[in-house]
Design an enzyme around this catalytic site. Structure first.
Site, PDB file in Angstrom:
ATOM      1  N   HIS A  18       0.846  -1.208   0.000  1.00 44.66           N
ATOM      2  CA  HIS A  18       0.000   0.000   0.000  1.00 44.66           C
ATOM      3  C   HIS A  18       0.880   1.257   0.000  1.00 44.66           C
ATOM      4  CE1 HIS A  18      -3.034  -2.676   2.342  1.00 44.66           C
ATOM      5  NE2 HIS A  18      -3.553  -2.505   1.146  1.00 44.66           N
ATOM      6  N   LYS A  42     -17.519  -6.469   7.177  1.00 46.19           N
ATOM      7  CA  LYS A  42     -16.207  -7.105   7.256  1.00 46.19           C
ATOM      8  C   LYS A  42     -15.668  -6.944   8.662  1.00 46.19           C
ATOM      9  CE  LYS A  42     -13.507  -7.038   2.972  1.00 46.19           C
ATOM     10  NZ  LYS A  42     -12.498  -6.282   2.224  1.00 46.19           N
ATOM     11  N   ARG A  91      -2.512  -6.551  -7.992  1.00 47.75           N
ATOM     12  CA  ARG A  91      -1.366  -7.441  -7.792  1.00 47.75           C
ATOM     13  C   ARG A  91      -1.363  -8.495  -8.886  1.00 47.75           C
ATOM     14  NH1 ARG A  91      -3.046  -8.103  -1.671  1.00 47.75           N
ATOM     15  NH2 ARG A  91      -4.977  -7.722  -2.787  1.00 47.75           N
ATOM     16  N   SER A 129      -2.595  -7.747   3.361  1.00 46.20           N
ATOM     17  CA  SER A 129      -2.880  -7.558   4.794  1.00 46.20           C
ATOM     18  C   SER A 129      -3.195  -8.905   5.426  1.00 46.20           C
ATOM     19  CB  SER A 129      -4.073  -6.617   4.993  1.00 46.20           C
ATOM     20  OG  SER A 129      -3.793  -5.362   4.444  1.00 46.20           O
TER      21      SER A 129
HETATM   22  P1  ADP Z   1      -9.926  -3.997   0.124  1.00 51.66           P
HETATM   23  O1  ADP Z   1     -10.503  -4.817   1.246  1.00 51.66           O
HETATM   24  O2  ADP Z   1     -10.748  -2.808  -0.242  1.00 51.66           O
HETATM   25  O3  ADP Z   1      -9.486  -4.783  -1.090  1.00 51.66           O
HETATM   26  P2  ADP Z   1      -7.128  -3.693   0.898  1.00 51.66           P
HETATM   27  O4  ADP Z   1      -6.630  -2.888   2.033  1.00 51.66           O
HETATM   28  O5  ADP Z   1      -6.879  -5.158   0.926  1.00 51.66           O
HETATM   29  O6  ADP Z   1      -8.644  -3.312   0.781  1.00 51.66           O
HETATM   30  O7  ADP Z   1      -6.493  -3.135  -0.454  1.00 51.66           O
HETATM   31  C1  ADP Z   1      -6.756  -1.832  -0.909  1.00 51.66           C
HETATM   32  C2  ADP Z   1      -6.291  -1.733  -2.356  1.00 51.66           C
HETATM   33  O8  ADP Z   1      -4.870  -1.911  -2.395  1.00 51.66           O
HETATM   34  C3  ADP Z   1      -6.864  -2.803  -3.283  1.00 51.66           C
HETATM   35  O9  ADP Z   1      -7.064  -2.230  -4.562  1.00 51.66           O
HETATM   36  C4  ADP Z   1      -5.777  -3.849  -3.348  1.00 51.66           C
HETATM   37  O10 ADP Z   1      -5.806  -4.573  -4.560  1.00 51.66           O
HETATM   38  C5  ADP Z   1      -4.539  -2.967  -3.255  1.00 51.66           C
HETATM   39  N1  ADP Z   1      -3.382  -3.677  -2.713  1.00 51.66           N
HETATM   40  C6  ADP Z   1      -3.333  -4.477  -1.638  1.00 51.66           C
HETATM   41  N2  ADP Z   1      -2.083  -4.966  -1.444  1.00 51.66           N
HETATM   42  C7  ADP Z   1      -1.325  -4.449  -2.440  1.00 51.66           C
HETATM   43  C8  ADP Z   1       0.056  -4.590  -2.818  1.00 51.66           C
HETATM   44  N3  ADP Z   1       0.877  -5.390  -2.162  1.00 51.66           N
HETATM   45  N4  ADP Z   1       0.497  -3.895  -3.891  1.00 51.66           N
HETATM   46  C9  ADP Z   1      -0.368  -3.123  -4.592  1.00 51.66           C
HETATM   47  N5  ADP Z   1      -1.674  -2.963  -4.308  1.00 51.66           N
HETATM   48  C10 ADP Z   1      -2.153  -3.615  -3.253  1.00 51.66           C
END
Ligand code: ADP
Length: 160
Positions: A18, A42, A91, A129
């Site tokens: 992120h 969630k 990803r 995460s």
């Molecule tokens: P959500 O539950 O809305 O998917 P996340 O916190 O898991 O929330 O992710 C937020 C955004 O960041 C999503 O678009 C996800 O694909 C992206 N994301 C998560 N991890 C990574 C990463 N390692 N590299 C790039 N983008 C990521």
């Protein structure tokens, strides 16, 4: 006109993946708002306030980034913030279908708002995460996967 991008997500907790996306987007826009989703559907390890605070600590080097919490539809927040761009990270292929569905849903309800997908950097494409929490719960190494403040917060949360 100031260009504002909104990066919504759960950020439970924020990872180096992120942070990488935010660093890169902050160079392209006047302001980036990281929007912590407060979802009743969630369950999360960290409260929305805790997630916000960890994001702020992780991004203190960026002057044009702010963090907000929102419980409603992202597009409703966008109107309030006067932004027309939603940033999402991509990803692997598994992210694609979910992101495509979300982007089309948002386009249907707010056609003036564009979703911009940003590819994960190769060194972070496997970081999630969920994976980080799994590692933390099993005493796995977290170095480089999350900011230092998150390592500490996970440690404290799991000890409790
Ligand atoms: P959500 O539950 O809305 O998917 P996340 O916190 O898991 O929330 O992710 C937020 C955004 O960041 C999503 O678009 C996800 O694909 C992206 N994301 C998560 N991890 C990574 C990463 N390692 N590299 C790039 N983008 C990521």
């Amino acid at each position: 006109m100031s260009r504002v991008a909104v990066y919504p997500g759960s950020f439970d907790p924020i990872t180096s993946g992120h942070v990488d996306i935010i660093n890169r987007i902050a160079r392209q826009y006047d302001q980036v708002i990281v929007l912590v989703a407060q979802s009743s559907q969630k369950s999360s390890m960290f409260s929305a306030e805790e997630r916000k605070s960890l994001i702020e600590k992780s991004l203190s080097h960026l002057q044009n980034v702010k963090v907000d919490i929102f419980g409603g539809l992202t597009v409703d927040y966008m109107k309030k913030a006067n932004s027309k761009v939603i940033i999402r990270g991509l990803r692997a292929v598994v992210d694609f279908e979910y992101e495509l569905t979300m982007a089309n849903m948002n386009r249907k309800i707010a056609p003036e708002i564009e979703t911009l997908l940003v590819f994960a950097s190769p060194e972070f494409y496997y970081v999630s995460s969920r994976g980080v929490k799994e590692l933390a719960l099993n005493n796995g190494p977290l170095k480089d996967l999350v900011p230092e403040c998150v390592i500490k917060a996970l440690d404290e949360k799991i000890k409790k």
